[in-house]
Design a protein around this motif. Structure first.
Motif, short mmCIF file in Angstrom:
data_model
loop_
_atom_site.label_atom_id
_atom_site.label_comp_id
_atom_site.label_asym_id
_atom_site.label_seq_id
_atom_site.Cartn_x
_atom_site.Cartn_y
_atom_site.Cartn_z
N VAL A 78 -26.50 15.20 -2.73
CA VAL A 78 -26.70 15.47 -4.08
C VAL A 78 -28.25 14.55 -4.76
O VAL A 78 -28.29 15.23 -5.93
CB VAL A 78 -25.44 15.70 -4.66
N THR A 79 -28.03 13.33 -3.90
CA THR A 79 -29.20 12.40 -4.49
C THR A 79 -30.34 12.27 -3.71
O THR A 79 -31.61 12.51 -4.42
CB THR A 79 -28.68 11.36 -4.47
N LEU A 80 -29.93 12.20 -1.85
CA LEU A 80 -31.35 11.64 -1.95
C LEU A 80 -32.20 12.64 -1.81
O LEU A 80 -34.24 12.39 -1.33
CB LEU A 80 -30.10 11.81 0.21
N PRO A 81 -32.38 14.07 -1.12
CA PRO A 81 -32.84 15.07 -1.12
C PRO A 81 -33.98 15.24 -2.18
O PRO A 81 -35.69 15.45 -2.39
CB PRO A 81 -32.86 16.86 -1.10
N ARG A 82 -33.42 14.54 -3.76
CA ARG A 82 -33.74 14.59 -5.05
C ARG A 82 -34.94 13.05 -5.26
O ARG A 82 -36.28 13.49 -5.53
CB ARG A 82 -33.29 14.43 -6.13
N MET A 83 -34.44 12.37 -4.62
CA MET A 83 -35.01 10.83 -4.91
C MET A 83 -35.61 10.95 -3.96
O MET A 83 -37.43 10.67 -4.07
CB MET A 83 -33.51 9.50 -3.92
N LEU A 84 -36.31 11.56 -2.24
CA LEU A 84 -37.39 12.06 -1.34
C LEU A 84 -38.60 12.91 -1.83
O LEU A 84 -39.93 12.27 -1.80
CB LEU A 84 -37.11 12.66 -0.33
N MET A 85 -38.35 13.80 -2.53
CA MET A 85 -39.35 14.59 -3.45
C MET A 85 -40.26 13.74 -4.56
O MET A 85 -41.68 13.65 -4.71
CB MET A 85 -38.53 15.34 -4.10
N ASP A 86 -39.09 12.85 -5.37
CA ASP A 86 -40.19 12.00 -6.43
C ASP A 86 -40.41 10.95 -5.49
O ASP A 86 -41.76 10.50 -6.43
CB ASP A 86 -38.63 10.98 -7.07
N LEU A 87 -40.11 10.51 -4.31
CA LEU A 87 -40.97 9.67 -4.56
C LEU A 87 -42.70 9.83 -3.09
O LEU A 87 -43.66 9.19 -3.32
CB LEU A 87 -40.42 8.50 -2.62
N TRP A 88 -42.33 11.27 -2.64
CA TRP A 88 -43.28 11.71 -2.59
C TRP A 88 -44.91 12.08 -3.59
O TRP A 88 -45.71 12.39 -3.51
CB TRP A 88 -42.56 13.11 -1.66
N THR A 89 -43.96 12.71 -4.31
CA THR A 89 -44.67 13.47 -5.69
C THR A 89 -45.06 12.45 -6.82
O THR A 89 -45.82 12.30 -7.52
CB THR A 89 -43.91 14.34 -5.95
N GLN A 90 -44.26 11.32 -6.27
CA GLN A 90 -44.55 10.02 -7.58
C GLN A 90 -44.55 10.91 -8.19
O GLN A 90 -45.10 9.57 -9.84
CB GLN A 90 -46.08 9.09 -7.27
N LYS A 91 -43.25 11.51 -9.41
CA LYS A 91 -43.15 11.99 -10.51
C LYS A 91 -41.52 11.77 -10.22
O LYS A 91 -40.96 12.61 -9.89
CB LYS A 91 -44.11 13.62 -10.40
N THR A 101 -26.00 19.27 -14.19
CA THR A 101 -25.92 19.87 -12.73
C THR A 101 -25.96 18.29 -11.72
O THR A 101 -24.84 18.14 -10.56
CB THR A 101 -26.98 20.76 -12.26
N GLN A 102 -27.07 17.44 -11.08
CA GLN A 102 -26.86 16.78 -10.64
C GLN A 102 -25.26 15.16 -11.16
O GLN A 102 -24.88 15.27 -9.47
CB GLN A 102 -28.24 15.94 -10.53
N MET A 103 -25.74 15.29 -11.92
CA MET A 103 -24.59 14.67 -12.95
C MET A 103 -23.31 14.32 -12.45
O MET A 103 -22.14 13.92 -11.43
CB MET A 103 -24.93 13.91 -13.82
N CYS A 104 -23.12 16.35 -12.66
CA CYS A 104 -21.50 16.41 -12.49
C CYS A 104 -21.19 16.72 -11.23
O CYS A 104 -20.14 16.38 -10.64
CB CYS A 104 -22.30 18.35 -12.93
N PHE A 105 -21.86 16.88 -9.95
CA PHE A 105 -22.25 17.32 -8.79
C PHE A 105 -21.07 15.69 -8.02
O PHE A 105 -20.37 15.37 -7.22
CB PHE A 105 -22.80 17.83 -7.51
N ALA A 106 -22.36 15.02 -7.76
CA ALA A 106 -21.66 13.50 -8.03
C ALA A 106 -20.51 13.28 -8.11
O ALA A 106 -20.06 12.29 -7.68
CB ALA A 106 -23.63 12.44 -8.37
N LEU A 107 -20.97 13.28 -9.35
CA LEU A 107 -19.15 12.71 -10.24
C LEU A 107 -18.13 13.19 -9.15
O LEU A 107 -16.72 12.56 -8.71
CB LEU A 107 -19.04 13.08 -11.51
#
Length: 303
Positions: A78-91, A101-107
């Motif tokens: 739920v969290t790591l793929p999105r974080m990797l994308m943000d690190l790669w794109t710097q956005k 959606t991310q918050m709901c699934f994480a909870l």
């Protein structure tokens, strides 16, 4: 009216700041977190596989462990793929819907994890304190019901936002998002505390009660060999509980303050990413049944 319209349009998306304060290390962090993600998928995947194919691991304890490993994969995905994308794109731009959606699934998955840890503690309590009744109490139907009950959990929040849309975190979590809300957020904060009490504190108290009885029973065993063997069956689970619950309780129940933002990120990093990576190692290194199953499985898989 133009200002209000601008604020509404701005709040259609958030910006996850993540680790943007250390841009020079973004490639190093990308590689490190990608390696961690691969280790989590492989480690927990192997646990799931060997508990399915090895006849010696067809017990309630390993049934719960395989579900826990599957939950870890879902939780970190739920969290790591999105974080990797943000690190790669710097956005770090993320839409309001995607963030919710991310918050709901994480909870949901976090709550399920707390409940499943409590179920695993109950399983060890019955096995050690009532061994003669264990096959009857922890039958296949009961195990499925306990796991299904752990997976049924959800939470919904409704907030209004103004001002900054920058979330000083690497994923959409309730504490940093509440800091962006305006107006009377008392009700939402109470929902967070109730959620933390019901899905974190109450299961933790059940775990604490179970292990109090377990330790009391182990200490009354007549032989040192019996005490060592009994404690070894639950020591791995106890380590996982301390790692996960310790960081989660501090994150959700401590006072909210901007001065703790960096600490919040480190604690969240610990219980969302690092513990799922350590758990397969803890269970395999400290469990003779799992290590024996791995010794039999790995040579077969390589040939």
């Amino acid at each position: 009216l133009k200002v209000m319209e601008t604020n509404i349009n701005t709040m259609m998306e958030f910006v996850l700041l993540g680790f943007s304060d250390i841009p020079k290390f973004h490639w190093f962090l990308s590689g490190a977190f990608l390696a961690v993600y691969m280790i989590i998928l492989m480690g927990n995947g192997i646990i799931i596989l060997i508990t399915r194919v090895d006849p010696a691991l067809q017990t309630p304890m390993y049934f719960f462990l395989s579900n826990f490993s599957f939950l870890e994969i879902c939780y970190v995905s739920v969290t790591l793929p999105r974080m990797l994308m943000d690190l790669w794109t710097q956005k770090g731009n993320i839409s309001l819907f995607a963030c919710a959606t991310q918050m709901c699934f994480a909870l949901m998955l976090g709550a399920t994890k707390c409940l499943l840890l409590a179920v695993m503690a109950y399983d060890r309590y019955v096995a050690i304190c009532h061994p003669l009744h264990y096959p009857i109490v922890m039958n296949h139907k009961t195990c499925i019901q306990l796991v299904a009950g752990s997976w049924i959990s959800a939470i919904t929040l409704s907030l209004s936002f103004c001002g900054s849309n920058q979330i000083n975190h690497f994923f959409c979590d309730i504490p940093p998002i509440l800091k962006l809300a305006y107006g009377d957020i008392f009700v939402n904060e109470m929902v967070v505390y109730i959620f933390a009490v019901v899905f974190v504190t109450v299961p933790f108290m059940l775990v604490l009660g179970s292990y109090t009885r377990i330790i009391s029973t182990i200490l009354r065993l007549p032989s040192n060999t019996g005490r060592t063997k009994a404690f070894s069956t639950c020591s791995s689970h106890l380590i996982v509980i301390v790692l996960f619950y310790g960081s989660a309780i501090i994150t959700y129940l401590k006072p909210k303050s901007n001065q703790y933002e960096e600490t919040d990120k480190l604690l969240s990093l610990f219980y969302t990413i690092l513990t799922p990576m350590f758990n397969p190692m803890i269970y395999s290194l400290r469990n003779k049944d799992v290590t024996e199953a791995l010794r039999k499985f790995l040579p077969k898989s390589l040939t």
